[in-house]
Design a protein around this motif. Structure first.
Motif, short mmCIF file in Angstrom:
data_model
loop_
_atom_site.label_atom_id
_atom_site.label_comp_id
_atom_site.label_asym_id
_atom_site.label_seq_id
_atom_site.Cartn_x
_atom_site.Cartn_y
_atom_site.Cartn_z
N LYS A 60 0.82 -1.21 0.00
CA LYS A 60 0.00 0.00 0.00
C LYS A 60 0.86 1.26 0.00
CE LYS A 60 -4.19 -1.86 2.17
NZ LYS A 60 -5.09 -1.80 3.36
N THR A 61 1.95 1.26 0.75
CA THR A 61 2.80 2.45 0.84
C THR A 61 3.54 2.70 -0.46
OG1 THR A 61 3.07 2.13 3.22
CG2 THR A 61 4.70 3.52 2.11
N ASN A 69 2.61 1.70 -3.39
CA ASN A 69 1.51 2.16 -4.23
C ASN A 69 1.89 2.18 -5.72
OD1 ASN A 69 -1.09 3.11 -4.77
ND2 ASN A 69 -0.49 5.27 -4.56
N GLN A 70 2.47 1.08 -6.18
CA GLN A 70 2.78 0.86 -7.60
C GLN A 70 3.84 1.81 -8.16
OE1 GLN A 70 -1.15 1.03 -9.44
NE2 GLN A 70 -1.47 -1.15 -9.01
#
Length: 293
Positions: free
Chosen positions: A67-68, A70-71
């Motif tokens: 999540k952090t 984030n791609q």
């Protein structure tokens, strides 16, 4: 997935009593790695003390990291388990949270045959659509996968698409190239071998070094890929004392002590690991001062 460059390993920050994970500090260190040009993030390897985490903690760190990040870059989640069943459970979880790949190291109590190792990877790979990086590190896993076995898995297990070679033997990398006809991407996992490995055609360098050395590992990679070998040698030898110390004293304790020197307090390694000695900490402070001079 085409992966190249610096694959960076974050630490797992613990509270002072070692009982809780400091997710705010984890987030800070992830941003630090991204700010210094790392091309992928690989949580939950030996640097992240994955062997000392509960399943719940492992899952929390994996999900928080995905999540952090984030791609912004690929996330390669580390899996090292004694049992095939537990490794499959983690592989499925990694896919469910949006990881880009998994890095799998077989861990052994009983010595495994090549066929048992092959089946271990085959069953894990079949359980997920994620690319699998086969990770060979006999010093920590108790298993030494030969280049012949690694190439056999690459050629016969669809998802096994990459190898991280951490034995410290450059001849292993040459053999991987020869046996696969140059088709198998391999990545260096031995910090002191970075110069030779990248010159030998390694697709990247899997390392915790950017936690302490910032953008220097990425600069080394860029100099080698642009064939500026004289400059590459100079910047490698600038980093080598610290790279060597990470191996000698233990990566988690050195990285955490180095981060503390830089003002990021990530706690100590989880017991039974110890933090650095006073002598080691003084030596580390001198190395950091020298490399940043």
């Amino acid at each position: 997935m085409q992966l190249s460059g610096i694959i960076a390993y974050p630490i797992t920050p613990f509270s002072d009593d070692g009982k809780k994970i400091q997710f705010d500090i984890l987030g800070q260190t992830l941003e630090h790695l991204l700010d210094h040009g790392c091309d992928a993030i690989a949580p939950l390897g030996s640097t992240g003390e994955s062997a000392y985490l509960s399943l719940e903690e492992w899952q929390q760190i994996a999900e928080y990291t995905v999540k952090t990040v984030n791609q912004r870059v690929p996330v390669i989640v580390g899996i090292g388990e004694l049992t095939t069943r537990q490794a499959i459970l983690k592989a499925k979880f990694a896919e469910s949270i949006g990881a880009d790949a998994i890095m799998v190291i077989p861990v052994s109590y009983w010595k495994l045959t090549d066929e048992e190792i092959f089946n271990y990877f085959e069953e894990i790979a079949t359980s997920t659509s994620l690319p699998v990086m086969a990770y060979n590190n006999p010093a920590t896993s108790g298993i030494d996968m030969s280049p012949e076995l690694l190439v056999r898995m690459f050629e016969n297990i669809t998802n096994v698409t990459m190898v991280k070679e951490s034995s410290g033997d450059i001849q292993r990398m040459h053999r991987l190239h020869e046996l696969s006809g140059g088709g198998l991407p391999f990545y260096n996992g031995s910090n002191p071998l970075a110069l030779e490995a990248l010159c030998a055609g390694a697709s990247g360098w899997c390392t915790a070094a950017p936690n302490l050395l910032g953008g220097l590992p990425k600069t080394l990679y860029q100099l080698i890929t642009s064939e500026q070998l004289s400059a590459a040698r100079a910047i490698f030898y600038q980093q080598l004392p610290l790279l060597r110390q990470m191996v000698i004293a233990g990566i988690p304790k050195v990285v955490k002590a180095g981060l503390a020197i830089q003002g990021i307090h990530a706690g100590s390694p989880r017991k039974p690991l110890h933090h650095t000695t006073t002598e080691e900490a003084l030596s580390l402070r001198e190395m950091l001062a020298e490399v940043n001079r």
